[in-house]
Design a protein around this motif. Sequence first.
Motif, PDB file in Angstrom:
ATOM      1  N   GLY A   1     -21.257  51.185  28.049  1.00  0.00           N
ATOM      2  CA  GLY A   1     -20.011  50.358  27.562  1.00  0.00           C
ATOM      3  C   GLY A   1     -20.296  50.552  25.846  1.00  0.00           C
ATOM      4  N   PRO A   2     -19.796  49.288  25.183  1.00  0.00           N
ATOM      5  CA  PRO A   2     -19.136  49.542  23.730  1.00  0.00           C
ATOM      6  C   PRO A   2     -20.227  48.802  22.993  1.00  0.00           C
ATOM      7  N   LYS A   3     -21.582  49.263  22.283  1.00  0.00           N
ATOM      8  CA  LYS A   3     -22.785  49.142  21.071  1.00  0.00           C
ATOM      9  C   LYS A   3     -21.689  49.078  19.771  1.00  0.00           C
ATOM     10  N   VAL A   4     -22.617  47.754  19.307  1.00  0.00           N
ATOM     11  CA  VAL A   4     -22.446  47.981  17.849  1.00  0.00           C
ATOM     12  C   VAL A   4     -23.266  48.724  17.870  1.00  0.00           C
ATOM     13  N   VAL A   5     -22.538  49.692  16.145  1.00  0.00           N
ATOM     14  CA  VAL A   5     -23.892  50.543  15.610  1.00  0.00           C
ATOM     15  C   VAL A   5     -24.163  50.031  13.637  1.00  0.00           C
ATOM     16  N   GLU A   6     -22.828  48.727  13.659  1.00  0.00           N
ATOM     17  CA  GLU A   6     -23.121  47.951  11.804  1.00  0.00           C
ATOM     18  C   GLU A   6     -22.650  47.411  12.302  1.00  0.00           C
ATOM     19  N   PHE A   7     -22.409  45.681  11.093  1.00  0.00           N
ATOM     20  CA  PHE A   7     -21.883  45.752  11.160  1.00  0.00           C
ATOM     21  C   PHE A   7     -21.613  45.024   9.735  1.00  0.00           C
ATOM     22  N   ASN A   8     -20.065  45.504   8.976  1.00  0.00           N
ATOM     23  CA  ASN A   8     -19.611  44.771   7.640  1.00  0.00           C
ATOM     24  C   ASN A   8     -19.027  43.299   7.316  1.00  0.00           C
ATOM     25  N   ALA A   9     -19.194  43.198   5.945  1.00  0.00           N
ATOM     26  CA  ALA A   9     -18.231  41.759   5.517  1.00  0.00           C
ATOM     27  C   ALA A   9     -17.350  42.597   4.851  1.00  0.00           C
ATOM     28  N   ARG A  10     -16.446  43.066   5.054  1.00  0.00           N
ATOM     29  CA  ARG A  10     -15.228  43.314   4.639  1.00  0.00           C
ATOM     30  C   ARG A  10     -13.901  43.912   5.046  1.00  0.00           C
ATOM     31  N   PHE A  11     -13.282  44.232   4.572  1.00  0.00           N
ATOM     32  CA  PHE A  11     -12.523  44.860   5.304  1.00  0.00           C
ATOM     33  C   PHE A  11     -12.654  46.683   5.027  1.00  0.00           C
ATOM     34  N   GLY A  12     -12.270  47.348   5.929  1.00  0.00           N
ATOM     35  CA  GLY A  12     -12.750  49.290   5.311  1.00  0.00           C
ATOM     36  C   GLY A  12     -12.034  49.795   4.921  1.00  0.00           C
ATOM     37  N   ASP A  13     -12.626  50.881   3.738  1.00  0.00           N
ATOM     38  CA  ASP A  13     -11.844  51.777   2.950  1.00  0.00           C
ATOM     39  C   ASP A  13     -11.745  53.127   4.010  1.00  0.00           C
ATOM     40  N   PRO A  14     -11.411  54.308   4.103  1.00  0.00           N
ATOM     41  CA  PRO A  14     -10.271  53.832   4.074  1.00  0.00           C
ATOM     42  C   PRO A  14      -9.589  52.643   5.537  1.00  0.00           C
ATOM     43  N   GLU A  15      -9.837  52.520   6.432  1.00  0.00           N
ATOM     44  CA  GLU A  15      -9.874  51.749   7.030  1.00  0.00           C
ATOM     45  C   GLU A  15      -8.588  50.641   7.319  1.00  0.00           C
ATOM     46  N   THR A  16      -8.355  50.169   5.976  1.00  0.00           N
ATOM     47  CA  THR A  16      -7.507  49.578   5.284  1.00  0.00           C
ATOM     48  C   THR A  16      -6.014  50.101   5.067  1.00  0.00           C
ATOM     49  N   GLN A  17      -5.994  51.328   4.775  1.00  0.00           N
ATOM     50  CA  GLN A  17      -5.406  52.181   4.479  1.00  0.00           C
ATOM     51  C   GLN A  17      -3.850  52.172   5.955  1.00  0.00           C
ATOM     52  N   VAL A  18      -4.435  51.985   6.675  1.00  0.00           N
ATOM     53  CA  VAL A  18      -3.466  52.426   8.151  1.00  0.00           C
ATOM     54  C   VAL A  18      -3.715  51.448   9.554  1.00  0.00           C
ATOM     55  N   ILE A  19      -4.332  50.071   8.274  1.00  0.00           N
ATOM     56  CA  ILE A  19      -4.302  48.765   9.475  1.00  0.00           C
ATOM     57  C   ILE A  19      -3.335  48.097   9.069  1.00  0.00           C
TER      58      ILE A  19
ATOM     59  N   GLY B   1     -14.122  35.970   6.840  1.00  0.00           N
ATOM     60  CA  GLY B   1     -12.710  36.832   5.882  1.00  0.00           C
ATOM     61  C   GLY B   1     -12.729  37.789   7.303  1.00  0.00           C
ATOM     62  N   ILE B   2     -13.080  39.115   6.864  1.00  0.00           N
ATOM     63  CA  ILE B   2     -13.567  39.783   7.609  1.00  0.00           C
ATOM     64  C   ILE B   2     -14.307  40.609   8.197  1.00  0.00           C
ATOM     65  N   LEU B   3     -14.228  40.615   8.998  1.00  0.00           N
ATOM     66  CA  LEU B   3     -15.420  40.836  10.263  1.00  0.00           C
ATOM     67  C   LEU B   3     -15.163  42.215  10.588  1.00  0.00           C
ATOM     68  N   TYR B   4     -16.173  43.489   9.982  1.00  0.00           N
ATOM     69  CA  TYR B   4     -16.156  44.943  10.605  1.00  0.00           C
ATOM     70  C   TYR B   4     -16.953  45.341  11.964  1.00  0.00           C
ATOM     71  N   THR B   5     -16.869  45.234  12.901  1.00  0.00           N
ATOM     72  CA  THR B   5     -17.178  46.600  13.679  1.00  0.00           C
ATOM     73  C   THR B   5     -17.555  47.412  14.203  1.00  0.00           C
ATOM     74  N   GLY B   6     -18.963  47.757  13.691  1.00  0.00           N
ATOM     75  CA  GLY B   6     -18.123  49.484  13.620  1.00  0.00           C
ATOM     76  C   GLY B   6     -19.097  49.720  15.273  1.00  0.00           C
ATOM     77  N   LEU B   7     -18.950  50.839  15.973  1.00  0.00           N
ATOM     78  CA  LEU B   7     -18.356  50.400  17.532  1.00  0.00           C
ATOM     79  C   LEU B   7     -19.441  52.182  18.207  1.00  0.00           C
TER      80      LEU B   7
END
Length: 423
Positions: A278-296, A266-272
């Motif tokens: 360097g880059p570190k993970v804040v959280e993972f989500n298991a879906r499209f983001g809202d409102p990220e999807t609207q610009v992607i 599915g969609i692996l959403y990595t909040g960074l």
Amino acid sequence: MNILVIGGGGREHTIAWKLLQSPKVKKVYCAPGNGGIAGLAQNVPIGVNDFAALAQFAKDEGIDLTVVGPEDPLLGGIVDFFEERNLPIYGPNGKAALIEGSKSFAKSLMKRYNIPTSEYESFLDYESAIAYVREKGAPIVVKADGLAAGKGVVVAETLQEAEEALRQIMQDHVFGEAGARVVIEECMRGEELSLLAFVDGETVKPMITSQDHKRIFNDDLGPNTGGMGTYAPVPHMSDVLVDEVVETIVKPMAKGMASDGIPFKGILYTGLMITEQGPKVVEFNARFGDPETQVILPLLETDLVDIFVATIKGELDAVDVTWKKGSAVCVVMAAPGYPGEYPKGQVIQGLNKVRDQVTVFHAGTKETDEGIVTSGGRVLGVVGTGENLEKAREAAYAAVAEISFEGAQYRTDIAAKAMKHQK
Ligand code: GLY
């Protein structure tokens, strides 16, 4: 193909809109949908957690593919439910979706796969949690382990705030069962952004980077919301840094989960957080983001149906995922009072004045005899596209100026900081 999209927000409007651009798609249904989705797809009055009714609908209507938008049904096991009935569905199963549903589970996987993230401990017992924050001191982050509609995270700048958060979560049970366990993390500093990826178990196809604006007011002030606006791609996120995130975070996560017998599809959403180390993970989500999807999705060139179908077959490696040049900016128009209490039923004017380079994705709206009215906190996502961020932003804000409903509130600084980086 006939496709059923599950959900009724701006994210699902965008998914339905994108799917309908595919020559392979005959009809899109959306359960429950919203006032904007009704203009292009058929709304179906079934709730997102009524799996039996959704599966029956998919069977009766000969649905070739079901796509799940929100996290709730994913965590509730909708994918397992459909798969047990041989109904094709896109999204992670309940076990894999736990990377969003349990912060301590996600953290334990990150530790196991050596994925960079903040230090943490998890607690079931209030006294031990209090002792830990006193030992570590502030600033410190306190998170309810389970889903809390985006409200379960407190970045405590003082020890008093951290103790108050623990009291509310563990003693007053403000998030119910979601707060039975807490995760306490070191506070990371840096810029926050997201990298979403299409994943079919082992193959990872990253999307373009995006950045959300979570606070209600300009300059990141005021309470957190579901997201007041986004832009993509993030100009100051270099290709080298994106590669580093893919190689050190997204691929190890997908590979680790697959070898642990919980492959993520599915969609692996990595909040960074882009920290000094360097880059570190804040959280993972298991879906499209809202409102990220609207610009992607407006910038996705590849047929989204091909990506979804290949993922279900485990053949994502054969799909070339490509992106259009240019940028997209989404400005969320919200009801007055949001993220607190807000009125509903206000008539929205000006939706027909929107021009080229702009698409309005509806979130909390409803079709009525009076026209389209507000029915939620986040009402619309007004998306402008253009050859660069400046043009995309101009298009979005020009359209926002044409649209009105009583007390509409929106931020005027979406993507403003990023434009400085682009110059
Ligand atoms: N915009 C944040 C999220 O979808 O989780």
